[in-house]
Write a protein that holds these residues in place. Sequence first.
Motif, PDB file in Angstrom:
ATOM      1  N   ASP A 184       0.810  -1.295   0.015  1.00 43.72           N
ATOM      2  CA  ASP A 184       0.056  -0.034  -0.020  1.00 43.72           C
ATOM      3  C   ASP A 184       1.061   1.258  -0.037  1.00 43.72           C
ATOM      4  O   ASP A 184       2.113   1.206   0.485  1.00 43.72           O
ATOM      5  CB  ASP A 184      -0.818  -0.023   1.081  1.00 43.72           C
ATOM      6  CG  ASP A 184      -2.030  -0.897   0.921  1.00 43.72           C
ATOM      7  OD1 ASP A 184      -3.034  -0.648   0.294  1.00 43.72           O
ATOM      8  OD2 ASP A 184      -2.080  -2.003   1.281  1.00 43.72           O
ATOM      9  N   GLN A 185       0.202   2.530  -0.287  1.00 45.30           N
ATOM     10  CA  GLN A 185       1.149   3.484  -0.636  1.00 45.30           C
ATOM     11  C   GLN A 185       1.488   4.250   0.723  1.00 45.30           C
ATOM     12  O   GLN A 185       2.203   5.127   0.725  1.00 45.30           O
ATOM     13  CB  GLN A 185       0.537   4.470  -1.486  1.00 45.30           C
ATOM     14  CG  GLN A 185      -0.999   4.813  -1.366  1.00 45.30           C
ATOM     15  CD  GLN A 185      -1.527   5.837  -2.080  1.00 45.30           C
ATOM     16  OE1 GLN A 185      -0.787   6.545  -2.951  1.00 45.30           O
ATOM     17  NE2 GLN A 185      -2.908   5.781  -2.332  1.00 45.30           N
ATOM     18  N   TYR A 186       0.707   4.131   1.688  1.00 49.37           N
ATOM     19  CA  TYR A 186       0.825   4.886   2.903  1.00 49.37           C
ATOM     20  C   TYR A 186       1.414   3.994   4.325  1.00 49.37           C
ATOM     21  O   TYR A 186       1.148   2.913   4.145  1.00 49.37           O
ATOM     22  CB  TYR A 186      -0.457   5.384   3.356  1.00 49.37           C
ATOM     23  CG  TYR A 186      -1.750   4.288   3.345  1.00 49.37           C
ATOM     24  CD1 TYR A 186      -2.021   3.548   4.562  1.00 49.37           C
ATOM     25  CD2 TYR A 186      -2.571   4.168   2.132  1.00 49.37           C
ATOM     26  CE1 TYR A 186      -2.790   2.604   4.740  1.00 49.37           C
ATOM     27  CE2 TYR A 186      -3.438   3.169   2.221  1.00 49.37           C
ATOM     28  CZ  TYR A 186      -3.590   2.275   3.300  1.00 49.37           C
ATOM     29  OH  TYR A 186      -4.517   1.334   3.354  1.00 49.37           O
ATOM     30  N   ASN A 187       1.942   4.680   4.992  1.00 47.18           N
ATOM     31  CA  ASN A 187       2.467   4.240   6.308  1.00 47.18           C
ATOM     32  C   ASN A 187       1.297   3.453   7.264  1.00 47.18           C
ATOM     33  O   ASN A 187       0.192   3.933   7.225  1.00 47.18           O
ATOM     34  CB  ASN A 187       3.246   4.919   7.446  1.00 47.18           C
ATOM     35  CG  ASN A 187       4.485   5.341   7.000  1.00 47.18           C
ATOM     36  OD1 ASN A 187       5.016   4.884   5.750  1.00 47.18           O
ATOM     37  ND2 ASN A 187       5.121   6.344   7.535  1.00 47.18           N
ATOM     38  N   SER A 188       1.444   2.273   7.633  1.00 48.38           N
ATOM     39  CA  SER A 188       0.414   1.719   8.364  1.00 48.38           C
ATOM     40  C   SER A 188       1.011   0.137   9.184  1.00 48.38           C
ATOM     41  O   SER A 188       1.728  -0.262   8.867  1.00 48.38           O
ATOM     42  CB  SER A 188      -0.738   1.083   7.443  1.00 48.38           C
ATOM     43  OG  SER A 188      -1.784   0.297   8.180  1.00 48.38           O
ATOM     44  N   GLY A 245      -5.097  -2.585   1.337  1.00 49.69           N
ATOM     45  CA  GLY A 245      -6.297  -2.407   0.565  1.00 49.69           C
ATOM     46  C   GLY A 245      -6.747  -3.459  -0.758  1.00 49.69           C
ATOM     47  O   GLY A 245      -6.060  -3.939  -1.183  1.00 49.69           O
TER      48      GLY A 245
END
Lengths: 118, 417
Positions: free
Chosen positions: B300-304, B310
């Motif tokens: 995914d593109q974001y920090n998590s 997704g």
Amino acid sequence: MLLIHCPYCEEDRSELEFRWAGEAHIARPENIAAISDEEFAEFFFLRNNEKGLTYERWRHIHGCGRFFNAARDTVSDRFLLTYKAGLPKQPVPVAEKFAAIAEEKSVETWEQTEGDAR
Amino acid sequence: MRKYSVFAIAREAMRAHKGWEAQWTSPEPRSSYDVIIVGAGGHGLGAAYYLAKEHGITNIAVIEKGWLGGGNTGRNTTIIRSNYLYEESMDIYEHSLKLWEGLSQELNYNTMYSPRGVMMLSHNIHDQQSFKRHINANRLYGIDNEWLTPEQAKAFVPVLDISKTARYAINGAALQRRGGTARHDAVAWGYARAAADRGVHIIQNCEVTGIRRGPGGEVQGVETSKGFIGARKIGVSAAGHSSVVMEMAGVRVPLHSTPLQALVSEPLKPIFPCVVMSNTVHAYISQSDKGELVIGAGTDQYNSYSQTGGLQIITHTLDAICELFPMFRRVKMMRQWGGITDNTPDRSPIQGVTPVPGLFVNCGWGTGGFKATPGSANLFAHLIARGEPHKLAAGLTLDRFRTGRLIDEAAAAAVAH
């Protein structure tokens, strides 16, 4: 997929329209040639990577095309707040914070999800 | 430790399998150890094993927040290869591949290492140039890698669609025949059993909540959910949570943690002979010995830290899989999961000393840490025992982000992200 509120379009739109753009509120050094290697590494490479509340930039690349800032919880991926670029770091409203914490602690049961469906 | 062998099976078969002993023990922590390793994944357990075996340090605790091998060690797509571009990368991944070859015998545990070949598909002229550059670099360095035409690729993987009208048409492929897969759980279990046999304490369900430091800044031990445990040397091998653990010692590391997903299909009869990867469309596929198709997607593109991801990411991967292998269109997917990968700016790992005396770090393996498990563990043990990196890992320092001597596998596109 995330649903993201663009503060310029004032709409909730699908994540597919957005690009994540890294940590927010990082100021570029005034005179970048003058800073030391340590300071450059800090500015260029080191990021917070928080577990929990994080401030980050997003770009509505397939919408208005503009950058904006967001406060998000990296454990639940929930957006707590989005606000326009250029504004100082915005405090997260207390109610949002509690909602995020409650959401993390709640266990999703069959009864709950069935209830939602009805 | 009772050795596993055909005689052991025969003996147990005659007494209703009542004599098998636990593979490792779960002791209560001592008040202090010589070395504490944070994170009981393959890298951490392996480091404890090599510390005990090669460096004579056995008073070690491996502390794990969850259960052994429950993080990225049990969440990856088990691909093993060493066809990287830069010498620093080739050194460590090839060292690892050589250890994989003898690992089952060494641990007396079947890790099911299967050198069935790793094929990387080329879809355009850029891929082709990049792969050929990799192949030449690998061969000059003594690592096997070869170029295949589309027809040769299809001969190796008969189910591949090489028609020119395909959505992701291929113009060739790179093949590393010694690459392949292994059983990920068995790697963690095998190292745990072998380490415990040499006296290493594996402490599960014990979260590190702080790192205590002395007046000179040196480490004194870790605060945990089971109380304080002392040690003069701490090795952090916490994958996606490395930033969180290092922050406890006041060290910032250039990482961002993102979810990476994988999924498996219903079990099928043997149909897929090797591993096929496509960096361009973010898809990897192989078939496990159980018969499931094991498919890896992009990050995914974001920090998590959510250990999920997704749906659009796996949909995109499955689109590509169905285009490349039309016969899999009707296969049902059975399970999907995510792991948290720790990515560095240059997509090369960090293994080295830190500004804090006694604190060592092994992180940043990102989306490709499984293949490195034995090599990384072996060199991390050397680092902890000697206090300075082994020459094969000398370039992986934390300091490279200050000096600018990056190992830019990201730009070399040898990794998929």
